[in-house]
Design a protein around this motif. Sequence first.
Motif: not given
Length: 462
Positions: A223-224, A227, A258, A261
């Motif tokens: 996910t990082k 992004n 993370t 957000y």
Amino acid sequence: MKETNYPLVDNLVKMIEGNDKVTVKSVTVQNKPIYIIYIKTIADVDHIREFILKPLLDMKAKSKPSIVENLPLNDLAKIEQSDQILKKIFNGFTLIIEDADIYAVNTSKFSLRSVQEPVTEVTLRGARDGFIESLEKNISLLRMHLRTNDLTFQEFTIGQKAFTNVSVAYLEGAANPELIKEVVKRVDNIDTDYIPDGGIIEQLIEKNSNSLFPEVHETERPTKVANALIEGRVAIFIDGSPSVLIAPATLNSLFHSTDDYNFKWIPASFIRLLRYFAAFISVMLPAMYISLISFHQGLIPTDLAFSISKTREGVPIPSFMEALLMEITIEVLREAGVRLPKPIGPAVSIVGAIVLGEAAVTAGIVSPLMVIVVAFAAICSFTVADYGLSLALRTLRFFMLLSAAFLGIYGLLLASFIVSIHLIRLKSFSTPYLEPFAPYFHKRWKDSLIRYKFNKRGGQSE
């Protein structure tokens, strides 16, 4: 290995000579010999038997001129360049030879662990998956979180003595073409024998090797990376490593987490500000304490000065040596906690810190206030999300301590000035390290100290 009287196959086997696990099989199809070469320890033998050998033995008619091209293999590819042969076979591919043509099909079967949550990047809310030691699996994880046809990969093979596959990922239309060009150029120019992990590539592609601060961001969270790509940055995947490098890195981005957000913007911004404050305290607090009690006692309120004086009664060593001793002890305990097995590592660190701190105070070697100062600075350093930055700040703390020990508050200011100048001049892939603070970019302040607020479309609020 016995020769096959087929020059192309014998020459190939000689190229891989020394590896006794190389397997060569021959099948005669329609009076024509077909040779199959693979390394038994890294290839899926059952897959080869089911999808290559069996179809060849059962083949009676062919719709294409080549026998091999009639096999039911989706990723079958003809090798056009001879330097690809060794790279393919040591990546677990199977070579299929028909006449003078060499085909390769992916049959790799490396031992891999399952997808797990990264140990070094804990999150309170959000996806728990983490990268593993497979390039293909890691790209699959990224695609699961970033489903767009703009996601682009450029592949490289690095290493003179052992090959390592590296992939550079970015989003077409989001990433700056100049940034992509620079990352690709630095990765392509790597000239080394072997790449065991992403940390080696990080050191080989950065320009300021003498700087304490990391020029790329390292993460194990898909996910990082997703992004970062959305923001226009570039990711570097390394086969065999669970770490993915993100470029460029700025001091501001290294403080982001993370979880920033995953919660509402006001509490998330408060935690982010707290993280900045804790990082400042972790670097400056011991040095400020030394400078005040050693050089500038007049700046301390009278009552507090008497209290400090009482706690230091009977301590036989100067305050600087006292602080240095405690800092080294903390670092040794931290290192021991990391190296020991997980079930006992944290316990040893905590128990060691309590017992040693208590014993040192009881023995009169250090003052109780010094233990509090050093322990609080150490705890503050744990709030930094990026380990590379945390390591840099821990090292910087000793520099500040030495500066304060020699010149007091003036030494501290001088050291801060030197570090500030270094950070202002430092760049990560042509991006100023202190962006958006220096140079000043007003629009990018929305997600710096304060986390931006999502608008109704899920983007940044104006």
